[in-house]
Design a protein around this motif. Structure first.
Motif, short mmCIF file in Angstrom:
data_model
loop_
_atom_site.label_atom_id
_atom_site.label_comp_id
_atom_site.label_asym_id
_atom_site.label_seq_id
_atom_site.Cartn_x
_atom_site.Cartn_y
_atom_site.Cartn_z
N SER A 177 38.15 -16.65 52.15
CA SER A 177 39.24 -15.66 52.21
C SER A 177 40.39 -16.06 51.29
O SER A 177 40.99 -15.20 50.62
N ASP A 178 40.71 -17.35 51.27
CA ASP A 178 41.77 -17.82 50.39
C ASP A 178 41.41 -17.58 48.92
O ASP A 178 42.27 -17.19 48.10
N ALA A 179 40.13 -17.83 48.57
CA ALA A 179 39.70 -17.59 47.19
C ALA A 179 39.77 -16.11 46.85
O ALA A 179 40.23 -15.72 45.75
N ALA A 180 39.36 -15.24 47.79
CA ALA A 180 39.46 -13.79 47.56
C ALA A 180 40.92 -13.37 47.43
O ALA A 180 41.27 -12.52 46.60
N GLY A 181 41.80 -13.94 48.25
CA GLY A 181 43.22 -13.62 48.16
C GLY A 181 43.83 -14.05 46.84
O GLY A 181 44.69 -13.36 46.28
N ALA A 182 43.37 -15.23 46.35
CA ALA A 182 43.88 -15.71 45.06
C ALA A 182 43.46 -14.78 43.94
O ALA A 182 44.25 -14.48 43.01
N GLU A 219 38.91 -19.37 36.29
CA GLU A 219 37.56 -18.99 36.73
C GLU A 219 36.69 -20.22 36.95
O GLU A 219 35.88 -20.28 37.90
N GLN A 220 36.87 -21.26 36.12
CA GLN A 220 36.10 -22.48 36.28
C GLN A 220 36.44 -23.18 37.58
O GLN A 220 35.56 -23.68 38.29
N VAL A 221 37.74 -23.18 37.87
CA VAL A 221 38.16 -23.80 39.13
C VAL A 221 37.58 -23.02 40.31
O VAL A 221 37.14 -23.59 41.30
N LEU A 222 37.54 -21.69 40.21
CA LEU A 222 37.02 -20.87 41.29
C LEU A 222 35.53 -21.09 41.51
O LEU A 222 35.05 -21.10 42.66
N ARG A 223 34.80 -21.30 40.44
CA ARG A 223 33.35 -21.46 40.58
C ARG A 223 32.93 -22.90 40.94
O ARG A 223 31.75 -23.15 41.16
N VAL A 238 34.05 -12.61 47.12
CA VAL A 238 33.73 -14.01 46.79
C VAL A 238 32.55 -14.44 47.68
O VAL A 238 32.60 -14.25 48.90
N ALA A 239 31.51 -14.97 47.04
CA ALA A 239 30.33 -15.41 47.78
C ALA A 239 30.05 -16.88 47.51
O ALA A 239 30.30 -17.37 46.40
N ALA A 242 33.08 -13.06 51.38
CA ALA A 242 34.40 -12.63 51.85
C ALA A 242 34.84 -11.46 50.98
O ALA A 242 34.94 -11.60 49.75
N ALA A 243 35.06 -10.29 51.57
CA ALA A 243 35.46 -9.07 50.84
C ALA A 243 36.90 -8.73 51.18
O ALA A 243 37.32 -8.79 52.34
N LEU A 244 37.68 -8.35 50.12
CA LEU A 244 39.10 -8.05 50.29
C LEU A 244 39.43 -6.74 49.56
O LEU A 244 39.01 -6.55 48.41
N ARG A 245 40.14 -5.86 50.21
CA ARG A 245 40.58 -4.60 49.58
C ARG A 245 42.03 -4.77 49.16
O ARG A 245 42.88 -5.15 49.96
#
Length: 472
Positions: A44-49, A70-74, A153-154, A128-131
């Motif tokens: 959820s934090d990653a989706a929020g970011a 993006e590299q940090v996220l992956r 984010v999966a 985690a899905a965020l609108r």
């Protein structure tokens, strides 16, 4: 046979195992659910970011996502991380084009991520899905607000599986150790609790068959007190019955001795006064019957005196067994002479601790038994000697031996001849009580009696009775 130990263990261990199983399952849930929530929160934090990098311009959505971000996220250590950003029309703004559709996820209200299970590239993932809705600032008059964008984010479940397995293994190990400790504690407690029963069983097994004294109630647990009380009552009744039987036997034998002795005297007097052949023959038969009755009466009285359960150790006194044997043998000289039996004795100084009257009965019965079963012109030898020195059970003390040249006793029958009313030869007069009396007297004195073949004779011929007394 039902077992109290097994019953207690069954009713204690089975509930403990069920409680440990339920406790282990609850502990597993309490350990795994927070870990699951922490993983979901990271998604959820990653989706929020990612949602924070979206911006609205000219009625369309834009995202500012540098390659470094993006590299940090992956970077997911053991897991692969996927993401996607789509506008309201479903157009890809960033991320993986093959990311599963988010429309079916029905994300929660704007700003709140929804976590659920899915699949990505043939592998199970957690999504985690965020609108994300347009900002609250007023839009330009010529520009309408765009439809909400969606961020997903999966992350694969490899690390989650490892953590779950680690939690499960740790809980299984701890629960197994705890269960084994509980079972061991229960086993120890039950064994310790049943120890008074074991002591009582050992004490009863250690008793001799003639030991009817009550069980000592000092130190007996409260739960066993009624059992001990009932058992002592049973022992008292058995002891009273045995005492009454022995007293009856002794009284009957004692009361019969006097009239039988008088009858024998009168028959002998008649024999001297009547010389007719028929009368003399009848008198001899009556005398023979009277003698047998007197002997059986004397044996019954000796049997009553020799009963180990009623023998008092205080009656023991230091005696010279050799002198007692020399005195007793003299009474059998005439009986041996009637059968032309060579009755001899070999006596050495042999002190014993015993009862004079009982030991005389023992020697009488051994010699009488040897003379009865020895054929005419046979030999009977009585020996008395110190035992061989040594530390074994059959060494030391004093030994009494009576050896005859009779038919002998087969090894298979040597134990049976000491039972009451057992006779190996019905042609020989007797009651079958002599050797039973010898056994009881020997047991009362702590002596051991054994039967062997006579020394120096043919195999299986002759009998050697030996009684070994403990050291005085």
């Amino acid at each position: 046979m039902p077992s109290i130990r097994l019953r207690l263990l069954k009713w204690l261990i089975a509930p403990i195992l069920l409680i440990n199983l339920a406790g282990g399952a609850l502990t597993y849930m309490l350990a795994w659910l927070p870990a699951q929530a922490a993983f979901d929160q990271s998604l959820s934090d990653a989706a929020g970011a990612l949602g924070a990098r979206l911006s609205e311009a000219g009625g369309a959505w834009r995202i500012d996502l540098p390659p470094q971000a993006e590299q940090v996220l992956r970077n997911g250590d053991a897991d692969a991380v996927y993401f996607v950003v789509r506008d309201g029309a479903g157009r890809l703004l960033a991320g993986d084009a093959d990311f599963p559709a988010l429309a079916g996820a029905k994300p929660a209200a704007a700003g709140a991520a929804l976590a659920y299970d899915g699949a990505m590239r043939g592998e199970a993932v957690r999504i985690a899905a965020l609108r994300v809705s347009a900002g609250g600032a007023a839009a330009a008059p010529a520009t309408a607000a765009p439809a909400p964008a969606y961020v997903g984010v999966a992350r694969t479940l490899r690390q989650r599986t490892q953590v779950r397995q680690a939690i499960f293994r740790a809980l299984v190990l701890l629960d197994s150790l705890f269960t084994l400790a509980c079972v061991g504690l229960i086993w120890f407690s039950v064994t310790n609790g049943l120890r008074p029963l074991e002591r009582m069983r050992a004490g009863l097994n250690a008793r001799k068959g003639d030991q009817l004294s009550p069980i000592v109630q000092e130190g007996v647990p409260y739960e066993l007190a009624p059992v001990v009380h009932a058992f002592n009552g049973l022992l008292a009744r058995v002891s009273e019955g045995a005492q009454a039987q022995q007293e009856f036997l002794a009284n009957v034998a004692h009361q019969l001795r006097t009239p039988l002795a008088g009858l024998q005297t009168q028959l002998e007097w008649l024999g001297h006064r009547h010389a007719e052949a028929e009368t003399a023959h009848s008198i001899r038969l009556m005398l023979s019957s009277t003698e047998r009755m007197i002997r059986q009466t004397n044996q019954l009285l000796a049997l009553a005196r020799a009963e180990p359960s009623h023998f008092e150790k205080t009656r023991l006194e230091p005696l010279a067994l050799d002198a007692l044997v020399a005195e007793t043998v003299q009474h059998f000289v005439e009986q041996a002479a009637r059968k032309s039996i060579d009755l001899g004795f070999e006596l050495q100084p042999a002190p014993v601790l015993g009862d004079r009257f009982l030991l005389r009965d023992l020697v009488d019965n051994l010699i009488d038994n040897a003379i009865r079963y020895t054929p005419e012109h046979g030999t009977v030898t009585v020996r008395c000697m110190p035992g061989e020195a040594g530390g074994g059970a059959l060494t030391g003390g004093t030994v009494l031996e009576v050896e005859d040249s009779g038919p002998g006793i087969a090894p298979a029958l040597r134990e049976a001849v000491f039972k009451r009313y057992v006779r190996l030869d019905d042609k020989v007069a007797g009651s079958g009580l002599g050797l039973a009396i010898v056994r009881d007297i020997a047991a009362a004195h702590g002596a051991r009696i054994a039967i062997a073949s006579a020394t120096g004779g043919q195999a299986g011929q002759g009998a050697l009775f030996s009684v070994r007394f403990p050291a005085a």
